[in-house]
Design a protein around this motif. Structure first.
Motif, PDB file in Angstrom:
ATOM      1  N   ASP A  52       5.966  -7.227  15.577  1.00  0.00           N
ATOM      2  CA  ASP A  52       7.207  -7.053  16.336  1.00  0.00           C
ATOM      3  C   ASP A  52       8.343  -6.646  15.411  1.00  0.00           C
ATOM      4  OD1 ASP A  52       5.976  -7.657  18.708  1.00  0.00           O
ATOM      5  OD2 ASP A  52       6.574  -9.783  18.695  1.00  0.00           O
ATOM      6  N   GLU A  53       8.423  -7.285  14.259  1.00  0.00           N
ATOM      7  CA  GLU A  53       9.469  -6.974  13.284  1.00  0.00           C
ATOM      8  C   GLU A  53       9.331  -5.532  12.797  1.00  0.00           C
ATOM      9  OE1 GLU A  53      10.377  -8.261   8.727  1.00  0.00           O
ATOM     10  OE2 GLU A  53       9.844  -9.872  10.129  1.00  0.00           O
ATOM     11  N   MET A  54       8.096  -5.103  12.552  1.00  0.00           N
ATOM     12  CA  MET A  54       7.866  -3.732  12.097  1.00  0.00           C
ATOM     13  C   MET A  54       8.223  -2.734  13.192  1.00  0.00           C
ATOM     14  SD  MET A  54       4.290  -4.239  10.012  1.00  0.00           S
ATOM     15  CE  MET A  54       3.888  -2.525  10.129  1.00  0.00           C
TER      16      MET A  54
ATOM     17  N   GLU B  55       2.646  -6.282   3.669  1.00  0.00           N
ATOM     18  CA  GLU B  55       2.704  -7.561   4.373  1.00  0.00           C
ATOM     19  C   GLU B  55       1.629  -7.637   5.459  1.00  0.00           C
ATOM     20  OE1 GLU B  55       5.368  -5.543   4.116  1.00  0.00           O
ATOM     21  OE2 GLU B  55       6.615  -6.579   2.658  1.00  0.00           O
ATOM     22  N   LEU B  56       1.426  -6.530   6.170  1.00  0.00           N
ATOM     23  CA  LEU B  56       0.412  -6.521   7.224  1.00  0.00           C
ATOM     24  C   LEU B  56      -0.990  -6.638   6.631  1.00  0.00           C
ATOM     25  CD1 LEU B  56      -0.183  -6.294  10.214  1.00  0.00           C
ATOM     26  CD2 LEU B  56      -0.180  -3.814   9.959  1.00  0.00           C
ATOM     27  N   LEU B  57      -1.223  -5.958   5.526  1.00  0.00           N
ATOM     28  CA  LEU B  57      -2.522  -6.072   4.868  1.00  0.00           C
ATOM     29  C   LEU B  57      -2.775  -7.501   4.400  1.00  0.00           C
ATOM     30  CD1 LEU B  57      -2.581  -2.781   2.751  1.00  0.00           C
ATOM     31  CD2 LEU B  57      -3.925  -3.301   4.784  1.00  0.00           C
ATOM     32  N   ALA B  58      -1.739  -8.125   3.842  1.00  0.00           N
ATOM     33  CA  ALA B  58      -1.884  -9.502   3.369  1.00  0.00           C
ATOM     34  C   ALA B  58      -2.163 -10.443   4.545  1.00  0.00           C
ATOM     35  CB  ALA B  58      -0.629  -9.934   2.614  1.00  0.00           C
ATOM     36  N   GLN B  59      -1.467 -10.235   5.647  1.00  0.00           N
ATOM     37  CA  GLN B  59      -1.675 -11.080   6.831  1.00  0.00           C
ATOM     38  C   GLN B  59      -3.096 -10.895   7.373  1.00  0.00           C
ATOM     39  OE1 GLN B  59       0.564 -13.309   8.033  1.00  0.00           O
ATOM     40  NE2 GLN B  59      -1.082 -13.992   9.370  1.00  0.00           N
ATOM     41  N   ASP B  60      -3.577  -9.665   7.395  1.00  0.00           N
ATOM     42  CA  ASP B  60      -4.938  -9.412   7.873  1.00  0.00           C
ATOM     43  C   ASP B  60      -5.976 -10.060   6.948  1.00  0.00           C
ATOM     44  OD1 ASP B  60      -4.091  -8.042  10.090  1.00  0.00           O
ATOM     45  OD2 ASP B  60      -4.364  -6.051   9.206  1.00  0.00           O
ATOM     46  N   ARG B  61      -5.723 -10.032   5.649  1.00  0.00           N
ATOM     47  CA  ARG B  61      -6.649 -10.698   4.715  1.00  0.00           C
ATOM     48  C   ARG B  61      -6.678 -12.205   4.960  1.00  0.00           C
ATOM     49  NH1 ARG B  61      -4.804  -6.804   0.981  1.00  0.00           N
ATOM     50  NH2 ARG B  61      -3.238  -8.219   0.143  1.00  0.00           N
TER      51      ARG B  61
ATOM     52  N   GLN C 271       1.804 -15.384  13.484  1.00  0.00           N
ATOM     53  CA  GLN C 271       2.500 -14.783  12.336  1.00  0.00           C
ATOM     54  C   GLN C 271       2.275 -13.266  12.302  1.00  0.00           C
ATOM     55  OE1 GLN C 271       1.025 -16.752   8.851  1.00  0.00           O
ATOM     56  NE2 GLN C 271       2.070 -18.686   9.286  1.00  0.00           N
ATOM     57  N   ARG C 272       1.043 -12.853  12.573  1.00  0.00           N
ATOM     58  CA  ARG C 272       0.750 -11.418  12.545  1.00  0.00           C
ATOM     59  C   ARG C 272       1.503 -10.690  13.660  1.00  0.00           C
ATOM     60  NH1 ARG C 272      -2.144  -7.098  14.137  1.00  0.00           N
ATOM     61  NH2 ARG C 272      -3.229  -5.876  12.538  1.00  0.00           N
TER      62      ARG C 272
ATOM     63  N   HIS D 224      11.246   0.329  13.218  1.00  0.00           N
ATOM     64  CA  HIS D 224      11.001   1.744  13.420  1.00  0.00           C
ATOM     65  C   HIS D 224      11.627   2.265  14.701  1.00  0.00           C
ATOM     66  CE1 HIS D 224       8.340   2.430  10.064  1.00  0.00           C
ATOM     67  NE2 HIS D 224       7.731   1.294  10.327  1.00  0.00           N
ATOM     68  N   GLY D 225      12.430   1.430  15.340  1.00  0.00           N
ATOM     69  CA  GLY D 225      13.122   1.878  16.553  1.00  0.00           C
ATOM     70  C   GLY D 225      12.262   1.810  17.804  1.00  0.00           C
ATOM     71  N   GLU D 226      11.104   1.211  17.704  1.00  0.00           N
ATOM     72  CA  GLU D 226      10.253   1.066  18.879  1.00  0.00           C
ATOM     73  C   GLU D 226      10.528  -0.278  19.521  1.00  0.00           C
ATOM     74  OE1 GLU D 226       6.313   1.428  17.436  1.00  0.00           O
ATOM     75  OE2 GLU D 226       6.645   3.407  16.610  1.00  0.00           O
ATOM     76  N   SER D 227      10.292  -0.388  20.787  1.00  0.00           N
ATOM     77  CA  SER D 227      10.495  -1.680  21.462  1.00  0.00           C
ATOM     78  C   SER D 227       9.201  -2.078  22.145  1.00  0.00           C
ATOM     79  CB  SER D 227      11.623  -1.569  22.473  1.00  0.00           C
ATOM     80  OG  SER D 227      11.293  -0.604  23.453  1.00  0.00           O
ATOM     81  N   LYS D 228       9.005  -3.362  22.240  1.00  0.00           N
ATOM     82  CA  LYS D 228       7.797  -3.880  22.893  1.00  0.00           C
ATOM     83  C   LYS D 228       8.077  -4.307  24.285  1.00  0.00           C
ATOM     84  CE  LYS D 228       3.831  -5.432  20.817  1.00  0.00           C
ATOM     85  NZ  LYS D 228       3.002  -6.288  20.176  1.00  0.00           N
TER      86      LYS D 228
END
Length: 114
Positions: free
Chosen positions: A104-106, A71-77, A98-99, A110-114
């Motif tokens: 944020d969702e990713m 999904e991230l690769l597609a968004q970057d493209r 969107q990116r 992974h248990g990380e917070s922003k």
């Protein structure tokens, strides 16, 4: 001088009469006598280096994934294509939102917070 010349001639004739290739038994003895390379010093060094890395790694430091999700690769493209197509600022801002939402969702996954 003559004696040396005769000796050389006899020696040369005798060596030429012998087989040039050593027999299989000689190769087996050479193989058995050859010193083996030991891997344990290298493996020991690698183990010590690994332990040092693990010990010195900061506690709780996030480890980056070894792959990038599709999904991230597609968004970057999509972003790259928008820049190539000279998209306006509103279109680019929407793609960046969107990116960022995807990132944020990713991070939450992974248990990380922003």
């Amino acid at each position: 001088m003559q004696a040396e010349k005769r000796f050389e001639d006899k020696l040369t004739a005798r060596l030429r009469a012998q087989a040039l290739a050593p027999d299989d038994e000689l190769w087996r003895r050479i193989e058995v006598a050859r010193p083996r390379r030991h891997l344990w010093p290298w493996l020991g060094s690698a183990a010590v280096l690994g332990l040092l890395l693990v010990q010195e790694w900061p506690a709780g430091a996030p480890v980056a994934p070894l792959f990038t999700p599709y999904e991230l690769l597609a968004q970057d493209r999509q972003l790259q294509q928008a820049y190539l197509d000279d998209a306006n600022d509103q279109q680019l801002a929407a793609l960046w939102r969107q990116r960022n939402a995807l990132m944020d969702e990713m991070a939450q996954g992974h248990g990380e917070s922003k």
